[in-house]
Design an enzyme around this catalytic site. Structure first.
Site, PDB file in Angstrom:
ATOM      1  N   ARG B 268       7.414  -5.668   2.537  1.00  0.00           N
ATOM      2  CA  ARG B 268       7.584  -7.114   2.400  1.00  0.00           C
ATOM      3  C   ARG B 268       7.470  -7.402   0.914  1.00  0.00           C
ATOM      4  NH1 ARG B 268       2.741 -10.119   2.029  1.00  0.00           N
ATOM      5  NH2 ARG B 268       1.504  -9.081   3.605  1.00  0.00           N
ATOM      6  N   HIS B 272       2.823 -13.051   2.490  1.00  0.00           N
ATOM      7  CA  HIS B 272       2.738 -13.058   3.955  1.00  0.00           C
ATOM      8  C   HIS B 272       3.388 -14.323   4.499  1.00  0.00           C
ATOM      9  CE1 HIS B 272       1.124 -13.195   8.005  1.00  0.00           C
ATOM     10  NE2 HIS B 272       0.504 -14.317   7.704  1.00  0.00           N
ATOM     11  N   TYR B 281      -4.230  -9.561  -3.833  1.00  0.00           N
ATOM     12  CA  TYR B 281      -4.519  -8.266  -3.227  1.00  0.00           C
ATOM     13  C   TYR B 281      -3.555  -7.141  -3.621  1.00  0.00           C
ATOM     14  CZ  TYR B 281      -1.203 -10.261   0.187  1.00  0.00           C
ATOM     15  OH  TYR B 281      -0.127 -10.861   0.778  1.00  0.00           O
TER      16      TYR B 281
END
Lengths: 328, 370
Positions: B268, B272, B281
């Site tokens: 990805r 998200h 992160y």
């Protein structure tokens, strides 16, 4: 010393305080570590306390809750985060069949003192299943404590109490109020009872019960009632949903003779029904009008474009108040 | 190829490197070079159609992010980076087959024919965004994780009981493999020998949690053997490999061969959702550069097509212009259509509306006042 904190910051502060003072406390859940939680309620805690105490788990709610039960059994004080309340569904067996019953079925030999924190409620334009209010499911299950603070001060003090009490606690955080405002929050440890409601306004004419994100709605409706009709509503933030603070509820209605209960959960078999039943059981001779519930409709929380119409609004609460104060 | 650990510092990146180092079916290399023997199983027309669709959904994805940023849509889950996995799998399905997508699989759903306008409306929070045309067996995006795999199992079971040759195709991510329902679904499918394809897009992250923290096993495909089914690990950024793996699994399921677990290793590229900040992160800047260069599925297929003389800048430009018009037109239709009325929340709760809901509906119709 106090600081102005919003609710997310206050919750983070409570976790910080207990992680520092009690090495049995662990924080675990999805994205609570590196990411600091999707709402940042655990922001920076992994850096401060390390990945052994602030733990990113695999994506598995039954795993999070079930293993928290085991950690609690064996001496820890886990605080499990469920990312949004409806995500708890895969973990409900662990909550209902085990966390709630551990003390009972082992005749007190073992207990499961864990805290399950979860953001809940609608009004934040969330996707499907990010907006549910499920408090009555938990309040209906013997063995669980259920609380829902409505402001930063209570959130911190109640979360600290929840981490100290020897029962499993469902700690419901109204998402809509996470950043709705700040309040003076003391530094360090302090406790707010897990069993006491708080009277927010004194009133003569009607008692208005609410919790979580409905508290500000109730306060606005009470203000409006005062303005429009010169009547005063006694607004009570229940805060503790299991057990209910019977004394505060009854003494208020004994005074006002009227009651309106507001909750954003569906009306049918919601906690409003329990409070109404309590009043019918123990205060019916004081009542001067039928008890009114103003609640979410009995439909799944709809997509966000129409969620505001699902929720009790100030107008709906005000209409409920008027109906009750005008009945005679 | 660069050594991954030169660039990727975060533990999540290491796991991605580990993932790509494991054997996986690959037909087309990142530079567009192909295994000709395997490539010959796919026609030129199919290759072009897949490429066009991958480019179409990518442009759609980017438009949705822009619309969300402008406040015209709600929280949106982007899929950029996963176009090959979604498109090349969805093109293998027949209309009668059942598709069970998640909230990140609208590229797959659109490939199967879900109208673009419906997808827009879904992310606008409109009720008809959940409506699927009668001729398509596609469920609305599943928000809970891994729960829909069991629905795929049940639908496949029904098909087998009726001797129909329809297949259930379930989309899910690497995070879903940690849920109990993943296990239950694969176990049922194995025990009852059902025509299901479990299609896992392992994009390396469940929101912020890298796959290495999701599973101590570096691969998902391997788990298939524990359920008595075949597992295939495939380069999810290689449309041709995904296509061949899915075709094989679907054909097998349709012909009584039972379930298959496919792990499509992909990435990805973005957040998200639009509410997520991936820089918290992972090293997003390095990813943007490195992953797009090395792992971009759209670019890889374009290189292949160009080398075969099937595509050029001119066709690219024309296609982008055509899709651009479609994006705008579908959006204009989506906003021109009346928005959901609050009163619609009472529809479809029960087969026949009970009296108490009738009352509540009247209450809302009267302004929501008592």
């Amino acid at each position: 010393m106090t600081r102005m904190l919003n609710m997310v910051q206050a919750i983070r502060d409570a976790l910080d305080v207990k992680l520092a003072e009690d090495n049995r406390v662990l924080v675990l859940g999805e994205d609570v570590g590196v990411n600091g939680g999707v709402f940042r309620a655990t922001d920076g805690l992994q850096d401060k306390y390390g990945p052994e105490r602030v733990i990113d788990t695999p994506l598995a709610e039954s795993g999070i809750i079930g293993s928290s039960i085991g950690l609690a059994l064996n001496g820890f004080r886990p605080v499990a985060e469920i990312q949004f309340l409806a995500f708890i569904f895969p973990g409900l067996e662990q909550v209902f069949a085990h966390a709630a019953r551990m003390r009972y079925r082992t005749r007190g030999r073992f207990t499961a003192p864990l805290v399950i924190r979860a953001p809940y409620g609608a009004g934040i334009r969330g996707p499907e299943l990010h907006s549910e209010s499920l408090e009555s499911l938990f309040a209906h299950t013997p063995g669980l404590r259920v609380v829902a603070p409505s402001n930063p001060y209570d959130a911190k003090g109640m979360l600290i109490s929840a981490m100290e009490v020897d029962d499993p606690v469902i700690f419901l955080e109204p998402t809509r109020l996470y950043r709705a405002g700040t309040r003076d929050v003391p530094e360090g440890s302090y406790r707010v009872s897990l069993e006491k409601a708080e009277r927010l306004t004194e009133g003569r004419d009607v008692s208005l019960f609410a919790w979580g994100a409905m508290v500000p709605v109730a306060l606005r409706a009470a203000e409006q009632l005062e303005k429009e009709q010169g009547l005063s509503a006694e607004v009570i933030d229940l805060r503790s949903l299991m057990p209910l603070d019977k004394e505060t509820i009854l003494s208020s209605v004994e005074k006002t003779g009227r009651a309106v209960i507001v909750h954003e959960a569906h009306q049918t078999a919601g906690l409003g029904a329990e409070i109404a039943a309590l009043l019918a059981d123990e205060a019916v001779w004081c009542l001067r009008a039928p008890i009114k519930r103003v609640a979410g409709f009995d439909v799944p929380v709809p997509p966000f474009s129409v969620e505001d119409a699902y929720l009790p609004t100030t107008e709906r609460v005000l209409a409920g108040l008027k109906e009750v104060v005008m009945a005679e | 190829m660069l050594a991954e650990n030169e660039l990727l510092q975060h533990p999540g990146f290491t796991s991605a490197a580990e993932l790509t180092a494991l054997p996986a079916l690959r037909v087309v290399q990142p530079d567009g070079q192909a295994n000709e023997e395997l490539l010959s199983r796919v026609s030129d027309e199919e290759l072009i159609a897949m490429y066009q669709q991958m480019l179409r959904v990518r442009l759609f994805d980017r438009k949705c992010i822009a619309l969300q940023r402008q406040g015209k849509m709600g929280t949106y889950a982007p899929f950029e980076g996963q176009e090959a996995a979604q498109v090349a799998s969805a093109v293998c399905l027949a209309n009668k087959d059942w598709m069970f997508p998640t909230y990140r699989d609208h590229a797959a759903a659109m490939t199967r024919g879900l109208p673009m306008q419906t997808v827009y409306r879904y992310w606008m929070g409109q009720m008809d965004g959940f409506s699927v045309p009668d001729e398509l067996n596609i469920l609305p995006p599943c928000v809970p994780i891994a729960t829909h795999l069991l629905h795929g199992v049940g639908a496949a079971w029904a098909a087998r009981l009726r001797d129909e040759d329809t297949v259930s195709f379930c989309y899910f991510g690497d995070g879903a493999t940690s849920e109990g329902d993943f296990h239950e679904a694969l176990n049922f499918a194995g025990v009852f020998h059902l025509p299901v394809v479990f299609f896992c897009q392992n994009n390396g992250f469940a929101i912020s949690v890298p796959f290495a923290r999701q599973s101590a096993s570096p691969t998902i495909a391997k788990r298939a053997s524990a359920y008595g089914m075949d597992g295939i690990r495939v380069d999810g950024n290689d449309a041709v490999a995904v296509y061949l793996a899915c075709q094989t699994a679907i054909h097998k399921a349709r012909n009584g061969g039972g379930p298959t677990l496919i792990e499509a290793v992909t990435q990805r590229f973005g957040a998200h959702t639009t509410a997520d900040d991936p820089t918290r992160y992972r090293d997003q800047a390095a990813m943007n550069e490195e992953w797009r260069r090395e792992r971009d599925a759209v670019q890889r297929l374009r290189l292949l097509l160009t080398s075969k003389g099937l595509w050029d800048d001119n066709r690219e430009e024309q296609w982008i212009a055509k899709v651009g018009n479609e994006l705008v037109n579908a959006w204009e239709e989506a906003v021109a259509k009346p928005f959901s009325e609050p009163i619609e929340m009472f529809d479809h709760v029960y087969s026949k509306m009970p009296a108490h809901l009738e009352e509540q509906k009247k209450l809302l119709a009267g302004g929501g006042l008592a």
